[in-house]
Design a protein around this motif. Structure first.
Motif, PDB file in Angstrom:
ATOM      1  N   TYR A  53      -9.202   1.027  13.971  1.00  0.00           N
ATOM      2  CA  TYR A  53      -7.704   1.033  14.552  1.00  0.00           C
ATOM      3  C   TYR A  53      -6.889   1.627  13.390  1.00  0.00           C
ATOM      4  N   ALA A  54      -5.988   2.543  13.817  1.00  0.00           N
ATOM      5  CA  ALA A  54      -4.981   3.178  13.025  1.00  0.00           C
ATOM      6  C   ALA A  54      -3.647   3.393  13.547  1.00  0.00           C
ATOM      7  N   GLY A  55      -2.631   3.584  12.735  1.00  0.00           N
ATOM      8  CA  GLY A  55      -1.304   3.684  13.192  1.00  0.00           C
ATOM      9  C   GLY A  55      -0.435   3.620  11.991  1.00  0.00           C
ATOM     10  N   GLY A  56       0.730   3.173  12.217  1.00  0.00           N
ATOM     11  CA  GLY A  56       2.043   3.107  11.325  1.00  0.00           C
ATOM     12  C   GLY A  56       2.891   2.352  11.847  1.00  0.00           C
ATOM     13  N   GLY A  57       4.082   2.091  10.939  1.00  0.00           N
ATOM     14  CA  GLY A  57       5.275   1.377  11.527  1.00  0.00           C
ATOM     15  C   GLY A  57       6.456   1.328  10.171  1.00  0.00           C
ATOM     16  N   LEU A  58       7.002   0.112  10.055  1.00  0.00           N
ATOM     17  CA  LEU A  58       7.963  -0.191   9.155  1.00  0.00           C
ATOM     18  C   LEU A  58       7.626  -1.296   8.272  1.00  0.00           C
ATOM     19  N   ARG A  59       8.225  -1.232   7.144  1.00  0.00           N
ATOM     20  CA  ARG A  59       7.928  -2.023   6.027  1.00  0.00           C
ATOM     21  C   ARG A  59       9.563  -2.311   5.296  1.00  0.00           C
ATOM     22  N   TYR A  60       9.832  -3.573   5.454  1.00  0.00           N
ATOM     23  CA  TYR A  60      11.406  -3.646   4.786  1.00  0.00           C
ATOM     24  C   TYR A  60      11.019  -4.695   3.606  1.00  0.00           C
ATOM     25  N   MET A  61      11.374  -4.012   2.470  1.00  0.00           N
ATOM     26  CA  MET A  61      11.123  -4.801   1.216  1.00  0.00           C
ATOM     27  C   MET A  61      12.545  -5.308   0.740  1.00  0.00           C
ATOM     28  N   PHE A  62      12.548  -6.763   0.519  1.00  0.00           N
ATOM     29  CA  PHE A  62      14.161  -7.275   0.210  1.00  0.00           C
ATOM     30  C   PHE A  62      13.971  -7.969  -1.325  1.00  0.00           C
ATOM     31  N   THR A  63      12.909  -8.048  -1.995  1.00  0.00           N
ATOM     32  CA  THR A  63      12.865  -8.485  -3.353  1.00  0.00           C
ATOM     33  C   THR A  63      12.024  -7.533  -4.215  1.00  0.00           C
ATOM     34  N   ARG A  64      12.423  -7.136  -5.451  1.00  0.00           N
ATOM     35  CA  ARG A  64      11.514  -6.194  -6.405  1.00  0.00           C
ATOM     36  C   ARG A  64      10.436  -6.886  -6.892  1.00  0.00           C
ATOM     37  N   GLY A  65      10.015  -8.033  -6.398  1.00  0.00           N
ATOM     38  CA  GLY A  65       8.942  -8.922  -6.803  1.00  0.00           C
ATOM     39  C   GLY A  65       7.488  -8.679  -6.592  1.00  0.00           C
ATOM     40  N   LYS A  66       7.121  -8.283  -5.393  1.00  0.00           N
ATOM     41  CA  LYS A  66       8.154  -7.876  -4.440  1.00  0.00           C
ATOM     42  C   LYS A  66       7.724  -8.732  -3.100  1.00  0.00           C
ATOM     43  N   SER A  67       8.653  -8.826  -2.252  1.00  0.00           N
ATOM     44  CA  SER A  67       8.474  -9.526  -0.856  1.00  0.00           C
ATOM     45  C   SER A  67       9.032  -8.463   0.164  1.00  0.00           C
ATOM     46  N   TYR A  68       7.984  -8.583   1.304  1.00  0.00           N
ATOM     47  CA  TYR A  68       8.531  -7.594   2.340  1.00  0.00           C
ATOM     48  C   TYR A  68       8.137  -8.210   3.747  1.00  0.00           C
ATOM     49  N   LEU A  69       8.782  -7.462   4.728  1.00  0.00           N
ATOM     50  CA  LEU A  69       8.475  -7.769   6.214  1.00  0.00           C
ATOM     51  C   LEU A  69       7.858  -6.664   6.714  1.00  0.00           C
TER      52      LEU A  69
END
Length: 348
Positions: free
Chosen positions: A217-233
Motif C-alpha cells: 500500500y502506498a500513498g501520502g498525506g499531511l503531517r502537522y508538527m506542533f513541537t520541536r521535540g518532536k510531536s505531530y499529527l
C-alpha cells in the motif's frame, strides 16, 4: 632631581591605568553532560590550570547524588578565553551567551546624566530662593519635593559612578552543568511550533492474504508538527498497488491517521545537528480499510527509527522506517508489515 623622578613615575603610572581598557565580559553557559562527576573533574582541572576564583557554587543535592552544578567564576582575560574555548567539550551546549560591557563608556554616560541632574537642581535652588517658605506657598512645596527627588537621584548616580571608577576590567563565567536524566520524555524539546508539511508512506505487508490484503500500500498525506521535540499529527491516504479492478473483497484503500512523537538519541547530538540527527519514536492511531464490500476500522501502533536528513529553524526533512501493527488479531495477521515514510515540514 629625585623628587622630580618620583613625580614622573607616578604620572606615568596614572596614565597607564587610564590607558587600560575598562572592559567587563561575562559568559553565561548551560551544558548537559552524561556524567556529572566526570565533568566536575574536568572542570576542576580547568579552574586550577587557569587559576580561576570560585565566587559561588551550589549543587542540587549531596555530591554523590548531584544532578546539577552551578558555578560563578572570576578569572583573567586569558583564563576567560580558555573557558570559552574548552567548556563546550564537556557535553552538549544548551546556552552559551557572551555579554561585553564597556565600563569607560558607562562611566561617561553616568557623568553626563549626573551633570544634567545637578544643573536641574541648581535651577530649582535658584527659583526656591525667590519664594517665601513661611507663606505656605504651594509652588514652594512642589519645588521642594522635586528638589528632594533630584537629590536622591544625584546620590544614586554618584554611588554608581564611584563603583565604576573603582572598576578596571573583569571577566566572569556563570556556568550550569546538568546531568542527563535518561527518561525519554525529558530529552524532548516541548517548545510549540506551527509546522505543517507533507508525508509519503509505503506499507509492505508481511503476510498478505488473498481476498483480504494487498502486498503493498502506498500513498501520502499531511503531517502537522506542533513541537520541536518532536510531536505531530498525520493523515495519509494509501492505495493498494497490486489489486485488480475485479477484486471486490481485498482492501483497496487505507485512510491512516495518528499522533506521533519522536525522541533524539542521547549520544548523537540530541537533535541539535543540522544534518543526520538520529531519532526513534512511535505513531499511534487508527486505520479505515475499505473495499467494495467491506468497511472496517482498526487501531494501530507504528514504532519506528529515523534520520533527520536536514533541519534548520525553518524546515525539517526526515525519513523513517517502522513496523505497522494493527491492534486486532485478525487484521494483525493480514496487514502488519514494514513501513517507510518521507516527510517535509516547514514553518508557517
Amino acid at each position: 632631581m629625585k623628587r622630580s623622578l618620583v613625580i614622573l613615575i607616578h604620572l606615568l603610572f596614572v596614565a597607564s591605568l587610564q590607558a587600560q581598557p575598562m572592559m567587563s565580559q561575562r559568559l553565561d553557559a548551560s551544558i548537559i553532560v552524561m556524567d556529572l562527576k566526570a565533568a566536575q573533574v574536568k572542570l576542576n582541572s580547568l579552574i586550577e590550570t587557569h587559576q580561576a576564583l570560585i565566587l559561588n557554587s551550589s549543587t542540587s543535592g549531596a555530591y554523590s547524588n548531584a544532578r546539577q552544578l552551578t558555578l560563578l567564576l572570576s578569572t583573567n582575560q586569558a583564563g576567560f578565553d580558555a573557558f570559552r574555548k574548552e567548556l563546550p567539550a564537556l557535553g552538549t551546549v544548551r546556552r552559551f551567551d557572551l555579554n561585553t560591557r564597556d565600563n569607560q563608556k558607562e562611566k561617561e554616560s553616568i557623568e553626563m546624566e549626573l551633570g544634567f541632574y545637578k544643573s536641574q537642581r541648581e535651577v530649582y535652588t535658584t527659583e526656591m530662593t525667590k519664594l517665601d517658605p513661611s507663606a505656605r506657598n504651594k509652588n514652594y512645596e512642589t519645588m521642594w519635593e522635586k528638589a528632594r527627588e533630584l537629590d536622591q537621584r544625584i546620590f544614586e548616580l554618584e554611588k554608581r559612578l564611584l563603583n565604576r571608577k573603582q572598576e578596571t576590567s573583569a571577566w566572569e563565567v556563570s556556568l550550569s552543568i546538568e546531568e542527563e536524566h535518561g527518561e525519554p520524555l525529558e530529552s524532548a524539546d516541548w517548545d510549540f511550533v506551527n509546522m505543517p508539511g507533507l508525508e509519503t508512506m509505503v506499507i509492505a505487508v508481511e503476510n498478505p492474504k488473498k481476498g483480504v490484503s494487498d502486498a503493498v500500500y502506498a500513498g501520502g498525506g499531511l503531517r502537522y508538527m506542533f513541537t520541536r521535540g518532536k510531536s505531530y499529527l498525520n493523515l495519509q491516504v494509501l492505495k493498494a498497488m497490486n489489486t485488480s479492478s475485479g477484486d471486490s473483497t481485498t482492501a483497496r484503500d487505507m485512510f491512516v491517521y495518528g499522533w506521533g512523537s519522536d525522541f533524539y538519541a542521547r549520544y548523537f547530538g540530541r537533535g541539535q545537528n543540522q544534518f543526520f540527527n538520529l531519532y526513534s519514536g512511535f505513531v499511534i492511531g487508527g486505520t479505515f480499510m475499505t473495499s467494495e464490500t467491506i468497511n472496517r476500522h482498526v487501531m494501530h501502533v507504528n514504532p519506528h527509527i529515523g534520520i533527520e536528513i536536514f533541519k534548520n529553524q525553518y524546515m525539517v526533512l526526515d525519513t523513517r522506517v517502522g513496523y505497522f501493527l494493527p491492534l486486532t488479531e485478525k487484521q494483525n495477521q493480514d496487514f502488519r508489515g514494514l513501513t517507510h515514510n518521507l516527510s517535509f515540514n516547514f514553518v508557517f
